[in-house]
Design an enzyme around this catalytic site. Structure first.
Site, PDB file in Angstrom:
ATOM      1  N   ALA A 119      -7.248  43.795  63.690  1.00  0.00           N
ATOM      2  CA  ALA A 119      -6.106  42.960  63.326  1.00  0.00           C
ATOM      3  C   ALA A 119      -4.918  43.451  64.143  1.00  0.00           C
ATOM      4  O   ALA A 119      -4.887  44.603  64.592  1.00  0.00           O
ATOM      5  CB  ALA A 119      -5.831  43.080  61.835  1.00  0.00           C
ATOM      6  N   GLU A 172     -15.160  43.759  61.668  1.00  0.00           N
ATOM      7  CA  GLU A 172     -15.337  42.871  60.504  1.00  0.00           C
ATOM      8  C   GLU A 172     -15.692  41.444  60.934  1.00  0.00           C
ATOM      9  O   GLU A 172     -16.490  40.772  60.282  1.00  0.00           O
ATOM     10  CB  GLU A 172     -14.061  42.903  59.643  1.00  0.00           C
ATOM     11  N   GLU A 189      -9.252  52.002  60.359  1.00  0.00           N
ATOM     12  CA  GLU A 189      -8.039  51.696  59.587  1.00  0.00           C
ATOM     13  C   GLU A 189      -7.391  52.917  58.956  1.00  0.00           C
ATOM     14  O   GLU A 189      -6.168  52.999  58.860  1.00  0.00           O
ATOM     15  CB  GLU A 189      -8.344  50.649  58.498  1.00  0.00           C
ATOM     16  N   GLY A 239     -10.629  44.913  62.237  1.00  0.00           N
ATOM     17  CA  GLY A 239     -10.884  43.488  62.032  1.00  0.00           C
ATOM     18  C   GLY A 239     -11.873  42.911  63.035  1.00  0.00           C
ATOM     19  O   GLY A 239     -12.516  41.896  62.767  1.00  0.00           O
TER      20      GLY A 239
END
Ligand code: CAA
Length: 261
Positions: free
Chosen positions: A67, A115, A135, A112
């Site tokens: 992200a 993911e 993260e 992300g």
């Protein structure tokens, strides 16, 4: 439709190739990219001729490096909740597509990005791929489904070890732990994806769709309920002309010509 941060192509009939296209930020998922992903996925879902989706990242360095940290740095808890929910919706929509979705990971798939790959049905990696949920290095846990999908794929102990240490996993280890199904030289990644996509596209479309649905739905059911779901899917296939064609072709020793009905 033209996207700013995505490329959506159909290299062959029935085969979509979706590329996250922000190489200057290693394809990091910002809000705008998530919104475009939601639109692109909805469009593919509405295309009854779609048979397979390949998902990849632009540039030679990264699938998706996570992200977008620059967008998250000043987020309040409420804003973070909304951002995670948006990311989760995109991952769910990708996962819920009726056709198989394959991630082609050539470089970094972090946070992300890992993911996003995990929300695909399976991952084909290049020998240069690097996976990780970094993260905790940023003071946050994963937020687009990593704690759930990584755990379901590689088991609780491995997932927790990777998530709590932020350790990176290279292609060979990813193959050994079942995170990816195949590792190929980087120059052959797209061909490997296309070969698999063509193989799937040549099968009975309803059979492929029913099989995917049964595998996905069954994961959240007891074995008995999952098997009952499979029986219903099996029976439904016998209401299609493709079932007759597939079996007749076998008996006549010829290749089946499926029409998707
Ligand atoms: N967000 C925003 N920008 C990113 C980014 C990210 N996740 N990852 C890389 N970039 C940007 C860099 O800031 C840099 O931009 P500038 O050129 O403008 O400085 C550019 O992409 C190139 O990156 P690097 O210079 O860092 O490239 P590198 O080869 O030295 O390192 C890397 C590559 C190891 C992947 C490194 O970029 C990195 O560690 N990226 C962050 C990985 C990460 O922590 N991901 C998790 C994000 S949080 C998350 O995803 C939460 C969630 O679960 C939803």
């Amino acid at each position: 439709m033209t996207y700013k941060n995505l490329l959506l192509e159909q290299p062959e009939p029935g085969i979509y190739l979706l590329t996250v296209n922000r190489p200057q930020a290693l394809n990091a998922l910002n809000a705008a990219t998530l919104a475009e992903l939601a639109l692109a996925i909805a469009g593919i879902a509405a295309d009854t001729a779609a048979r397979v989706l390949l998902v990849t990242g632009a540039g030679d360095k990264a699938f998706v490096a996570g992200a977008d940290i620059s967008e998250m740095v000043e987020c309040s808890a409420d804003q973070a909740q909304a951002f995670s929910e948006k990311g989760m919706q995109v991952m769910h929509a990708l996962e819920a597509l009726p056709m198989p979705v394959i991630a082609l990971v050539h470089g970094y798939a972090l946070g992300g990005g890992c993911e996003l790959a995990l929300a695909c049905d399976w991952i084909i990696a290049s020998d240069r791929a690097v996976f990780g949920q970094p993260e905790v290095n940023l003071g946050i846990p994963p937020g687009f489904g990593g704690t759930q999908r990584l755990t379901r794929l590689v088991g609780r102990a491995r997932a927790l070890e990777l998530i709590t240490t932020a350790r990176q996993v290279k292609a060979a280890e990813a193959l050994a732990i079942g995170l990816v199904t195949q590792v190929v030289p980087v120059a052959e990644l797209r061909d490997a994806g296309m070969t698999t996509a063509r193989t799937i596209a040549a099968k009975g479309p309803d059979a492929v769709r029913l099989a995917k649905q049964a595998v996905h739905r069954g994961q959240d059911m007891s074995l008995a309920n999952g098997c009952a779901y499979e029986t219903a899917a099996f029976a439904l296939a016998f209401a299609t002309t493709d079932q007759r064609e597939g079996m007749q072709a076998f008996l006549e020793k010829r290749a089946a010509k499926f029409n998707g009905h």
